[in-house]
Write an enzyme that holds these catalytic residues in place. Structure first.
Site: not given
Length: 295
Positions: A22, A105, A107, A153, A203
């Site tokens: 990522e 978490r 991200n 995202n 994403d």
């Protein structure tokens, strides 16, 4: 209307076997492409001039995202805490913790034109709306900007810095906000791309010099370019099921780098996708804009 164009070559430049690769970023100071593996927590870099690939193992359960900092340090998310990370020593100092008491978490995040870091949280079980969107100021102050998020995202900014793009992958929707650069407030949320009918999963994202948004589709095997009005004008198939995020890099910012993941692939898919979890490069599809630095 999608324009029919000859598809470019998609090359795997690092067979990194990331479980969940990522947040690729091009650093103009090191002339390296940097990215993370979230679930085998490690920070990685690649020099396209030499092919050199370096890996630093990271403590913690998840390495959620990263950003460049003006100081030369790196902003690095581990679990629910943001650190100012020194690449040379492999040590970090705590900048901010955004949440407590939730099975979440950090991200995906990106720095805006004023040096503030925008980052989201996500539900570790991928279905509860536990997450939020935050703005982290250079002094470490945390401002919660939106809630009711499942998987944060696709944070990106228009070239003029006045539009914030944000995706909730598990709501299958990408949004656009107006961003006031002076006060750091977002307003006028509207749907930019809606995949609720198909369940497609947008994403990570980035923006090019033309103001077009590029997005990777997890479990969708493609990257997509949108015009600023939301119309799709290019689709590039990927040789892996799970492209995750993308950025432009190289000294001229004309190489599109795409991270990927082998997470959720079954044995048959893994056998047929030997490059799953690798870092890919695509030439000749556009030019990026330099990343802003935190601070």
């Amino acid at each position: 209307m999608t324009v029919a164009v000859r598809q470019p070559k998609v090359e795997c430049v690092v067979e990194s076997r990331d479980r969940l690769g990522e947040t690729p970023l091009w650093c103009d100071r090191t002339n390296r492409l940097w990215w993370i593996d979230i679930e085998q927590p490690r920070l990685q870099s690649y020099d396209p001039a030499t092919g050199d690939h370096r890996v630093t193992e990271l403590p913690g359960t998840f390495a959620g995202t990263q950003a460049l900092a003006k100081s030369g340090d790196r902003l690095l998310a581990k679990d629910l805490t943001l650190y100012l990370w020194d690449d040379a020593t492999g040590r970090g100092s705590t900048l901010a913790s955004v949440e407590a008491g939730l099975d979440n978490r950090l991200n995906d995040g990106r720095v805006d034109a004023r040096g503030r870091f925008w980052v989201g949280t996500m539900d570790n079980q991928l279905h509860r709306p536990n997450g939020s969107l935050y703005r982290i100021d250079p002094d470490g102050a945390v401002a919660r900007m939106a809630g009711d998020v499942i998987v944060a995202n696709g944070i990106a900014f228009s070239p003029d810095g006045r539009t914030l793009y944000f995706t909730d992958t598990r709501r299958y929707t990408s949004y656009a906000y107006d961003l006031d650069l002076d006060d750091g407030i977002v307003t006028n949320r509207r749907i930019f791309a809606d995949y609720t009918a198909t369940g497609d999963r947008p994403d990570g994202a980035c923006v090019d010099v033309d103001g077009c948004l590029w997005a990777a589709f997890f479990a969708g095997g493609r990257v997509v370019r949108y015009r600023p009005d939301g119309a799709i004008d290019r689709v590039i198939p990927m040789p892996v099921t799970n492209p995750t995020c993308l950025c432009f890099g190289g000294r001229d910012l004309k190489t599109l780098y795409v991270t990927s993941a082998w997470k959720f692939l079954d044995a048959a898919q893994l056998a047929s996708e030997p490059m799953a979890g690798g870092l890919f490069a695509i030439e000749g599809v556009g030019q990026g804009i330099p990343e802003h630095r935190f601070g």
